[in-house]
Scaffold this active site. Structure first.
Site, mmCIF file in Angstrom:
data_model
loop_
_atom_site.group_PDB
_atom_site.id
_atom_site.type_symbol
_atom_site.label_atom_id
_atom_site.label_comp_id
_atom_site.label_asym_id
_atom_site.label_seq_id
_atom_site.Cartn_x
_atom_site.Cartn_y
_atom_site.Cartn_z
ATOM 1 N N HIS A 7 -6.221 9.763 1.784
ATOM 2 C CA HIS A 7 -5.625 10.929 2.435
ATOM 3 C C HIS A 7 -5.927 12.197 1.651
ATOM 4 O O HIS A 7 -6.081 12.178 0.423
ATOM 5 C CB HIS A 7 -4.123 10.748 2.649
ATOM 6 N N ASP A 60 -4.014 15.162 2.018
ATOM 7 C CA ASP A 60 -2.834 15.974 1.752
ATOM 8 C C ASP A 60 -2.193 15.574 0.434
ATOM 9 O O ASP A 60 -2.449 14.491 -0.113
ATOM 10 C CB ASP A 60 -1.819 15.841 2.887
ATOM 11 N N ASP A 115 -2.994 11.310 -6.965
ATOM 12 C CA ASP A 115 -2.569 10.892 -5.622
ATOM 13 C C ASP A 115 -3.056 11.891 -4.575
ATOM 14 O O ASP A 115 -2.320 12.764 -4.165
ATOM 15 C CB ASP A 115 -1.048 10.785 -5.586
ATOM 16 N N GLU A 148 1.399 11.692 3.478
ATOM 17 C CA GLU A 148 2.616 11.782 2.680
ATOM 18 C C GLU A 148 3.878 11.949 3.520
ATOM 19 O O GLU A 148 4.981 11.648 3.057
ATOM 20 C CB GLU A 148 2.509 12.953 1.692
ATOM 21 N N GLU A 192 -5.350 4.598 -3.005
ATOM 22 C CA GLU A 192 -4.110 5.058 -3.625
ATOM 23 C C GLU A 192 -4.153 4.773 -5.132
ATOM 24 O O GLU A 192 -4.898 3.910 -5.594
ATOM 25 C CB GLU A 192 -2.907 4.338 -2.999
#
Length: 374
Positions: free
Chosen positions: A75, A77, A107, A141, A165
């Site tokens: 991801h 964001d 992250d 998130e 992750e």
């Protein structure tokens, strides 16, 4: 050339991603950055922007196959970061003492950069052998918002889904599910000097909150560990001299095998008691990969890891949404970020871990691609 020099491109891309502010949204510039990198390497790239300023990237390389052997996902964001609490600029992307500094470094922008650079190198070195798909999302998130909005027609089923992750380059085979609930109590308003004429919604809901918080009977899964319930927010009242007629709290429930959505709602409703209404806000299933289905991938990514017990994470990932849309692949969560750096002030990521991760992801593509692509 040492490994760090060989994978300098991953470090450079991660720095550029960290410097793009994607705190709670505005992922489109980051999506364009990785899309340009992949497009320049010959990938078929699609950028989807279902919400203005918020974009997903789906990219593929290799022959048209019914199932892509490997799909990478991550991801774009990040969670918010208030600069006043940091010792450096959260958007700095600075390299210091062997670490990349900034919000999203662990992250999970470092993981995304490693995936992209590993895929680009594999495609360049072995274009006839490499078949890989990348799915880079917005809004993970806040509940996998981007993954939920991906056009399914743009996705190809896959045998293996690797989620970048932060695991410190350990192989993790899934995670708990997540259920967000709103619990509300309705009361009767009255003057604060005559509370006996009203019904205090705060008192009713606070009593329920205390029962939930103090409950010790949440089940424990032998694979995923304990189910947990956290009271995250509590909102009620207008002013002190008014009996509140409405109160709401929001709960974060982490479900485990044997204690899913239905069981969790039933137990929380029991603890709340009469008069408390529950509403589902987010409901994402857990992920549990059979260790035998991912043994080869685990050994390639982290040699020796398949001999140990399988690990399952407490957090959720986009795999909750993507596995069903990708034909039920085996899932391995693997990334260079430090788990204890996720969401913290002064977030950073080890450069050595990034080098190790990029090399392992490249190795995975070279070996599994050659096994499955003729």
């Amino acid at each position: 050339m040492d490994d760090a020099d060989a994978w300098r491109g991953a470090t450079d891309l991660a720095r550029r991603l960290v410097r793009i502010d994607t705190r709670g949204g505005r992922e489109a510039p980051a999506a364009e950055l990785v899309a340009d990198r992949l497009d320049g390497a010959g990938f078929e790239v699609r950028v989807e922007e279902p919400i203005p300023g918020r974009a997903n990237v789906v990219a593929r390389f290799g022959p048209a196959v019914p199932r892509v052997p490997v799909t990478f996902t991550g991801h774009l964001d990040t969670v918010p970061a208030d600069p006043s609490g940091w010792s450096f600029d959260p958007m700095s992307g600075e390299l210091r003492d062997g670490r990349l500094l900034g919000r999203g470094s662990s992250d999970m922008k470092a993981g995304v950069a490693c995936q992209v650079e590993a895929a680009v190198r594999a495609a360049r070195e072995s274009p006839r052998d490499t078949a890989v798909q990348l799915i880079l999302t917005f809004g993970e998130e806040t509940g996998c918002d981007g993954a939920e909005l991906i056009d399914e027609a743009s996705l190809t089923p896959t045998d293996l889904l690797v989620v970048a992750e932060p695991t410190g380059n350990r192989t993790v085979l899934g995670h708990k599910g997540v259920l967000w609930l709103a619990a509300t109590a309705a009361g009767v308003s009255a003057h604060g000097s005559r509370p006996e004429l009203g019904s205090n919604a705060v008192a009713a809901l606070a009593a329920a909150a205390v029962r939930i918080h103090g409950h010790q009977g949440w089940p424990v899964s032998p694979t995923h560990g304990p189910a947990t319930v956290n009271i995250g927010t509590f909102h009620a009242g207008e002013q002190p001299n008014l009996v509140p007629d409405h109160a709401e709290m929001r709960l974060d429930v982490r479900t485990v095998p044997g204690f899913g959505r239905d069981e969790a709602i039933a137990e929380i409703a029991r603890l709340c008691g009469d008069g408390i209404r529950l509403e589902r806000l987010l409901d994402l299933p857990g992920v549990a990969t059979d260790p035998s289905a991912a043994a080869e991938a685990r050994e390639i990514l982290a040699p020796g890891s398949s001999a140990g017990p399988a690990e399952y994470a407490t957090y959720f990932t986009d795999a909750s949404v993507l596995t069903g849309r990708l034909g039920g692949p085996a899932v391995v969560v693997y990334g260079p970020g430090d788990p204890d750096q996720a969401h913290v002030t002064d977030e950073s990521c080890s450069l050595a871990a990034m080098t190790e991760s990029a090399a392992a992801m490249h190795r995975l593509l070279r070996r599994l691609g050659r096994h499955r692509v003729a």
